[in-house]
Design an enzyme around this catalytic site. Structure first.
Site, PDB file in Angstrom:
ATOM      1  CB  SER A 187      -8.155   1.534   5.818  1.00  0.00           C
ATOM      2  OG  SER A 187      -8.601   2.770   6.279  1.00  0.00           O
ATOM      3  CE  LYS A 215      -4.037   1.813   2.647  1.00  0.00           C
ATOM      4  NZ  LYS A 215      -4.904   1.568   3.870  1.00  0.00           N
ATOM      5  CB  SER A 230      -7.335   4.015   2.943  1.00  0.00           C
ATOM      6  OG  SER A 230      -6.768   3.335   3.991  1.00  0.00           O
TER       7      SER A 230
END
Length: 473
Positions: A179, A80, A155
């Site tokens: 997330s 990520k 996210s």
């Protein structure tokens, strides 16, 4: 041409082939590169690629004996874009860092690489991970492959979409207010928020910062457990990190251990929920009864969750982003500015009250799990929404006070310090995925994985991905 059949294999199967020598890490990278070139322009999940670095690492691994290549044996994994990878563009989704290339990787990345993971891409994320819709001013929006007019959530949206489309077998994500769990639900894959300390990371801002944790994402529970094994371990550089368990998480997932009694709640008593999402998740939870598991409707008292999370999240943003607000305000998105300003306004009395509320919420959850093995609830309160919407403003006729309140069903569990995962459990009438949130007592990650695998087998939809991106219908 690279073998595209590999893309549809499970991570566990590919690792077995890597260990036997049937395929090499370079074969895996070749297959991924072809797949990314074929589909990522439709979804924008992996905006930064580092295949040259990955192939160098793969060749170094291949020079070692097969039994010395780590748990993942050369399996590629994307990271990520909030997490540093040495020599690779790491933007955090912010124009402030659009050209930043760190010299050293985060401890998490170093550990994954030592365990045989090969880093080949950075997955897209909202600016600083703020908000549960993956878009930013650096790379744009990530789109849901089940309907490219829809959000992938966030996210960890890029990670979830990469998995759902066959651009990854496993993926790294992180979770503060859902997330990992939200994009897993929206994209029809599995995402786990582990107990904090389970996955070591480089401390930033505070040694004991634990609202946010790092965790694994995958297409099925066994693959998820494999990545958790590769991510777990105790490191002095992360003083709250936990040692790896004596029995692997993969073995726990494969144990067949059924829960005795589970609870289901459509709303945890704190949030509106889309009726269709409630119906799909309730039906999935009731499938446990086919195995002789007692299923009851119940939940701990989470009534303080909204106030508590609002304060502690704002405090975290103030601690980590106040300097950027002072020096780069014009480059921050409105939601981040709001978060930091809320944090800077906090009083000691507010912080003390929120910390006490979290202690109480956790105590009530621990007591609840003396009766129930698992708590089940929706992972998100709505199906995937239009990608142009920055966030969910209302649900079932109720409007929210701010841009994160719609996430209460997941951040309540964050506050309770519980491991939780999102398991694909069904689809809406229009064919969009719905995730069931499965929750266990603090540090009961192994029990959670075992229960999730049992239910996954009953539901029988684990092979729904990977898919080709689908245009709006």
């Amino acid at each position: 041409m690279a073998d595209q059949g590999l893309i549809r294999e499970t991570a566990c199967t590919v690792v077995d082939k890597l260990k036997s020598g049937e395929v090499t890490p370079l074969d895996c990278l070749d297959a991924l590169e072809v797949r990314i070139n074929a589909v990522d322009d439709k979804v924008n999940a992996l905006p930064t690629l580092c295949f040259d670095r990955a192939r160098d690492h793969a060749k170094a691994l291949m020079s070692k004996p097969a039994n010395a290549r780590g748990l993942l044996a050369g399996l590629p994994v994307p990271i990520k874009d909030l997490t540093d990878v040495a020599g690779v563009l790491t933007t955090q989704g912010s124009p402030i860092f659009k050209d930043r290339i760190p010299e050293r990787s985060d401890l998490l990345v170093e550990h994954l690489e030592a365990n045989g993971g090969v880093i080949y891409a950075k997955s897209n994320t909202p600016e600083f991970g703020a908000g549960a819709n993956t878009f930013n001013e650096v790379f744009g929006a990530t789109r849901n492959p089940w309907d490219t007019s829809r959000s992938a959530a966030g996210s960890s949206g890029g990670a979830a979409v990469a998995l759902a489309t066959g651009m990854a077998w496993l993926a790294h994500g992180s979770d503060m207010g859902g997330s990992l769990r939200n994009p897993a639900s929206f994209c029809g894959i599995v995402g786990l928020r582990p107990s904090f300390g389970r996955v070591a990371q480089t401390p930033t801002t505070a040694v004991d910062r634990n609202l946010g944790v790092q965790g694994p994402m995958a297409r099925n529970v066994e693959d998820l457990a494999l990545l958790l094994d590769a991510m777990s371990g105790e490191y002095p550089a992360d003083p709250i990190s936990l040692p790896s368990p004596a029995i692997s998480f993969l073995a726990a997932a494969r144990s067949g251990r059924k829960p005795i009694r589970v609870a289901y709640s459509p709303d945890l008593g704190i949030t509106p929920v889309d009726p269709e999402v409630a119906a799909v998740t309730r039906k999935a939870a009731q499938r446990f009864a086919e195995l002789g598991v007692i299923v009851e409707e119940a939940h701990p008292d989470f009534s303080e969750a909204h106030e508590c999370f609002h304060v502690l999240r704002a405090l975290d943003f103030a601690m980590s982003k106040a300097e950027l607000l002072r020096t780069k305000r014009e480059q921050l998105k409105p939601e981040v500015i709001w978060n930091v300003e809320e944090g800077l306004k906090l009083t000691v009395a507010q912080i003390t009250r929120a910390e006490a509320q979290r202690v109480a919420i956790t105590a009530r959850a621990v007591k609840f799990f003396e009766t129930y093995d698992l708590l089940l609830a929706p992972a998100t309160i709505v199906p995937p929404f239009p990608v142009e919407n920055r966030y969910v403003a209302e649900c079932a006729g109720r409007k929210f006070d701010n841009y994160v309140q719609w996430l209460g069903i997941v951040y309540a569990i964050t506050l309770a310090c519980c491991p939780a995962l999102s398991l694909p459990c069904g689809f809406t009438e229009t064919g969009l995925p719905v995730g069931l949130q499965m929750i266990a007592a603090p540090r009961a990650d192994a029990r959670l994985l075992a229960g999730a695998k049992v239910l996954e087998d009953v539901l029988g939809i684990a092979n729904s991905t990977p898919i080709d991106p689908r245009a709006p219908r």
